[in-house]
Enzyme design. Structure first.
Site, PDB file in Angstrom:
ATOM      1  N   LYS A 265      46.555  64.475  36.677  1.00  0.00           N
ATOM      2  CA  LYS A 265      45.208  64.272  35.920  1.00  0.00           C
ATOM      3  C   LYS A 265      43.972  64.140  36.956  1.00  0.00           C
ATOM      4  CE  LYS A 265      47.041  60.414  34.027  1.00  0.00           C
ATOM      5  NZ  LYS A 265      48.528  60.802  34.236  1.00  0.00           N
ATOM      6  N   ILE A 266      44.035  63.392  38.020  1.00  0.00           N
ATOM      7  CA  ILE A 266      42.927  63.379  38.808  1.00  0.00           C
ATOM      8  C   ILE A 266      42.539  64.586  39.807  1.00  0.00           C
ATOM      9  CG2 ILE A 266      41.886  62.099  40.830  1.00  0.00           C
ATOM     10  CD1 ILE A 266      43.392  59.651  39.579  1.00  0.00           C
TER      11      ILE A 266
ATOM     12  N   ASP B  96      51.889  70.497  44.828  1.00  0.00           N
ATOM     13  CA  ASP B  96      52.569  69.585  44.149  1.00  0.00           C
ATOM     14  C   ASP B  96      54.101  69.543  43.920  1.00  0.00           C
ATOM     15  OD1 ASP B  96      53.220  67.773  41.611  1.00  0.00           O
ATOM     16  OD2 ASP B  96      51.010  67.648  41.490  1.00  0.00           O
TER      17      ASP B  96
ATOM     18  N   CYS C 286      48.329  62.362  45.248  1.00  0.00           N
ATOM     19  CA  CYS C 286      49.735  62.134  44.900  1.00  0.00           C
ATOM     20  C   CYS C 286      49.945  60.421  44.802  1.00  0.00           C
ATOM     21  CB  CYS C 286      50.620  63.054  45.364  1.00  0.00           C
ATOM     22  SG  CYS C 286      50.465  62.656  47.250  1.00  0.00           S
ATOM     23  N   PRO C 287      50.899  60.176  43.875  1.00  0.00           N
ATOM     24  CA  PRO C 287      51.514  58.648  43.764  1.00  0.00           C
ATOM     25  C   PRO C 287      51.919  58.419  45.394  1.00  0.00           C
ATOM     26  CG  PRO C 287      52.955  59.745  42.750  1.00  0.00           C
ATOM     27  CD  PRO C 287      52.044  60.879  43.191  1.00  0.00           C
TER      28      PRO C 287
ATOM     29  N   THR D 204      41.550  59.115  48.358  1.00  0.00           N
ATOM     30  CA  THR D 204      41.359  57.918  47.005  1.00  0.00           C
ATOM     31  C   THR D 204      42.420  57.831  46.142  1.00  0.00           C
ATOM     32  OG1 THR D 204      40.772  59.860  45.462  1.00  0.00           O
ATOM     33  CG2 THR D 204      38.943  58.855  46.803  1.00  0.00           C
ATOM     34  N   SER D 205      43.753  57.685  46.884  1.00  0.00           N
ATOM     35  CA  SER D 205      44.664  57.682  45.985  1.00  0.00           C
ATOM     36  C   SER D 205      45.597  56.084  46.460  1.00  0.00           C
ATOM     37  CB  SER D 205      45.887  58.805  46.201  1.00  0.00           C
ATOM     38  OG  SER D 205      46.790  58.686  45.280  1.00  0.00           O
ATOM     39  N   ARG D 206      46.401  56.189  47.310  1.00  0.00           N
ATOM     40  CA  ARG D 206      47.149  54.798  47.638  1.00  0.00           C
ATOM     41  C   ARG D 206      46.949  55.033  49.320  1.00  0.00           C
ATOM     42  NH1 ARG D 206      45.925  53.098  43.672  1.00  0.00           N
ATOM     43  NH2 ARG D 206      47.582  52.361  42.091  1.00  0.00           N
TER      44      ARG D 206
ATOM     45  N   ASP E 129      39.039  55.439  50.039  1.00  0.00           N
ATOM     46  CA  ASP E 129      38.821  54.424  48.961  1.00  0.00           C
ATOM     47  C   ASP E 129      39.917  53.625  49.025  1.00  0.00           C
ATOM     48  OD1 ASP E 129      37.073  53.489  47.096  1.00  0.00           O
ATOM     49  OD2 ASP E 129      38.745  54.037  45.634  1.00  0.00           O
TER      50      ASP E 129
ATOM     51  N   GLU F  71      45.070  47.079  52.379  1.00  0.00           N
ATOM     52  CA  GLU F  71      44.018  46.402  51.874  1.00  0.00           C
ATOM     53  C   GLU F  71      44.047  45.279  51.035  1.00  0.00           C
ATOM     54  OE1 GLU F  71      43.228  50.231  49.009  1.00  0.00           O
ATOM     55  OE2 GLU F  71      43.853  48.486  47.551  1.00  0.00           O
TER      56      GLU F  71
ATOM     57  N   HIS G 289      38.374  50.471  47.213  1.00  0.00           N
ATOM     58  CA  HIS G 289      38.800  50.756  46.069  1.00  0.00           C
ATOM     59  C   HIS G 289      38.099  50.648  45.029  1.00  0.00           C
ATOM     60  CE1 HIS G 289      43.466  50.976  44.895  1.00  0.00           C
ATOM     61  NE2 HIS G 289      42.822  51.482  43.801  1.00  0.00           N
TER      62      HIS G 289
HETATM   63  P1  NAD Z   1      49.305  61.839  37.915  1.00  0.00           P
HETATM   64  O1  NAD Z   1      50.725  61.212  37.686  1.00  0.00           O
HETATM   65  O2  NAD Z   1      48.564  62.517  36.677  1.00  0.00           O
HETATM   66  O3  NAD Z   1      49.456  62.828  38.914  1.00  0.00           O
HETATM   67  C1  NAD Z   1      50.002  62.552  40.087  1.00  0.00           C
HETATM   68  C2  NAD Z   1      50.632  63.921  40.703  1.00  0.00           C
HETATM   69  O4  NAD Z   1      51.260  63.846  41.904  1.00  0.00           O
HETATM   70  C3  NAD Z   1      51.393  64.858  39.646  1.00  0.00           C
HETATM   71  O5  NAD Z   1      51.306  65.897  39.299  1.00  0.00           O
HETATM   72  C4  NAD Z   1      52.774  64.697  40.679  1.00  0.00           C
HETATM   73  O6  NAD Z   1      53.678  65.809  40.233  1.00  0.00           O
HETATM   74  C5  NAD Z   1      52.327  64.695  41.971  1.00  0.00           C
HETATM   75  N1  NAD Z   1      53.353  64.353  42.942  1.00  0.00           N
HETATM   76  C6  NAD Z   1      54.417  63.464  42.829  1.00  0.00           C
HETATM   77  N2  NAD Z   1      55.125  63.240  43.867  1.00  0.00           N
HETATM   78  C7  NAD Z   1      54.531  64.190  44.839  1.00  0.00           C
HETATM   79  C8  NAD Z   1      54.865  64.447  46.264  1.00  0.00           C
HETATM   80  N3  NAD Z   1      55.649  64.029  46.714  1.00  0.00           N
HETATM   81  N4  NAD Z   1      54.128  65.307  46.662  1.00  0.00           N
HETATM   82  C9  NAD Z   1      52.961  65.981  46.086  1.00  0.00           C
HETATM   83  N5  NAD Z   1      52.805  65.705  44.758  1.00  0.00           N
HETATM   84  C10 NAD Z   1      53.625  64.827  44.055  1.00  0.00           C
HETATM   85  O7  NAD Z   1      48.447  60.723  38.377  1.00  0.00           O
HETATM   86  P2  NAD Z   1      46.730  60.495  38.415  1.00  0.00           P
HETATM   87  O8  NAD Z   1      46.394  59.926  37.388  1.00  0.00           O
HETATM   88  O9  NAD Z   1      46.200  62.020  38.808  1.00  0.00           O
HETATM   89  O10 NAD Z   1      46.577  59.464  39.824  1.00  0.00           O
HETATM   90  C11 NAD Z   1      47.110  60.062  41.110  1.00  0.00           C
HETATM   91  C12 NAD Z   1      47.043  58.683  41.887  1.00  0.00           C
HETATM   92  O11 NAD Z   1      45.783  58.325  41.917  1.00  0.00           O
HETATM   93  C13 NAD Z   1      47.971  57.474  41.588  1.00  0.00           C
HETATM   94  O12 NAD Z   1      49.023  57.522  41.683  1.00  0.00           O
HETATM   95  C14 NAD Z   1      46.983  56.440  42.062  1.00  0.00           C
HETATM   96  O13 NAD Z   1      47.720  56.037  43.263  1.00  0.00           O
HETATM   97  C15 NAD Z   1      45.668  56.775  42.645  1.00  0.00           C
HETATM   98  N6  NAD Z   1      44.835  56.162  41.687  1.00  0.00           N
HETATM   99  C16 NAD Z   1      43.594  55.633  42.332  1.00  0.00           C
HETATM  100  C17 NAD Z   1      42.475  54.918  41.965  1.00  0.00           C
HETATM  101  C18 NAD Z   1      41.418  54.447  42.824  1.00  0.00           C
HETATM  102  O14 NAD Z   1      40.634  53.757  42.015  1.00  0.00           O
HETATM  103  N7  NAD Z   1      41.250  54.686  43.947  1.00  0.00           N
HETATM  104  C19 NAD Z   1      42.539  55.051  40.455  1.00  0.00           C
HETATM  105  C20 NAD Z   1      43.578  55.587  39.711  1.00  0.00           C
HETATM  106  C21 NAD Z   1      44.295  56.262  40.355  1.00  0.00           C
END
Ligand code: NAD
Length: 336
Positions: A154-155, A174, A205-206, A232-234, A258, A263, A295
């Protein structure tokens, strides 16, 4: 329905109380994180609501079970901080908010890129000090640069559309490519190609066993000299020692974070009057080409309202109907 909300802050209390006129849950807010020392606080509650830096490992889950808790309601999308298998073993439901505003995170990611490049944060203080010199503020055109996007859910998808608008070339990776993006002509390549060709690399990615420290010394060694890395993920997607070494050598030209590996001990609290003990974090802050936000990528009005609405609905459906559409299951039994 007695709900204990951990890691509560004013914005959580305000948004939850606003919605609770409709749900009438019996809510207690705790500022503390949920971790081994705060398990006793959960006694007598039906559900606990937690955020990104609450630890919900097997020890905590055993404690929750003993205290009568039936549900863990995450008010975030990522669930890497919860032992899902242990929760299932103890018969505790885990729910999350899969999407609250992917726009918020994608837009913040773009903000980090633009600020690192054009140095708004430095220009702001300079101009306020009456210093109008431009030395040290030189940026580059984003137009025409190659942006590598790891994780195109999504992001990642929204972020790709934003940088396409800037005239960037996008390379995507991905495990499960996004068919919509493929149909729109986005080029999927392997990670090595992303590292080799990208001027900017953005992580979406997660955090899993597979992605832990994916940005390590080997990944960095195969990147372009002067690469911009944005996370900005983890936090644990990046090996902090490796990125510090890359910054010292000039291999990493810019770093925008982020999220940060350690953290939990820092973010969401005011530490301005204390001595920060995390030497790696302090080292990161000494680099002129590192920009860190704590964050806050999700932190928009729209996102907060969506978080509260989905969390309340997740809890309500579980206690009314016995299940919620946003239940997180262990990998083997997951429908995803
Ligand atoms: P999402 O589930 O829609 O998308 C994650 C994508 O990562 C998927 O397309 C999945 O197939 C892919 N993926 C899974 N394993 C993978 C790998 N080993 N290598 C490459 N790609 C892989 O999630 P999203 O809503 O887009 O969110 C993504 C991440 O953003 C979340 O997991 C979360 O950690 C982080 N996040 C951060 C904040 C923030 O405030 N900083 C807020 C929301 C989410």
């Amino acid at each position: 329905m007695k709900l204990a909300v951990f890691s509560s802050r004013k914005w959580v209390v305000d948004s939850f109380n606003q919605l609770n006129d409709k749900y009438k849950f019996d809510i207690t807010y705790f500022e503390a994180r949920l971790y081994n020392k705060t398990i006793p606080l959960t006694k007598g509650f039906d559900a606990v609501c937690v955020f990104v830096n609450d630890t919900v490992d097997e020890e905590i889950i055993t404690g929750l079970k003993e205290n009568g808790v039936k549900q863990i309601a995450l008010r975030c999308a990522g669930f890497n901080n919860v032992d899902i298998e242990a929760a299932q073993k103890h018969g505790i439901s885990v729910v999350r908010v899969p999407a609250y505003s992917p726009y918020a995170v994608a837009e913040h990611t773009l903000g980090l890129i633009l600020s690192l490049n054009r140095k708004f944060h430095k220009a702001y203080t300079r101009v306020r000090d009456g210093n109008f010199a431009l030395d040290g503020l030189l940026g580059f055109d984003l137009h025409g640069k190659t942006v590598g996007v790891i994780g195109t859910g999504k992001i990642g998808e929204i972020f790709i559309n934003l940088v396409k608008g800037f005239g960037c070339k996008v390379l995507a990776y991905d495990k499960f490519p996004n068919e919509k993006l493929k149909a729109a002509g986005i080029e999927y390549v392997d990670l090595q190609e992303i590292y080799k060709h990208s001027d900017v690399i953005s992580l979406h990615c997660p955090l899993t066993f597979e992605t832990f420290h994916m940005i390590n010394e080997y990944a960095i060694a195969s990147m372009k000299t002067g690469v911009m890395i944005i996370n900005t993920s983890r936090g644990p997607l990046i090996d902090t020692d490796a990125v510090i070494a890359g910054l010292k050598k000039g291999k990493v030209g810019y770093l925008g974070l982020d999220v940060y590996e350690e953290e939990e001990e820092l973010f969401f609290e005011d530490h301005s009057e204390t001595v920060i003990q995390d030497d790696k974090f302090v080292r990161l802050q000494t680099f002129p080409n590192v920009l860190i936000t704590a964050h806050q990528a999700f932190f928009t009005r729209e996102a907060i309202l969506n978080i509260a609405e989905t969390t309340f609905e997740n809890i309500n459906m579980f206690f009314k109907d016995g299940e919620s559409p946003n239940t997180v299951l262990p990998k083997k039994t997951s429908k995803a």
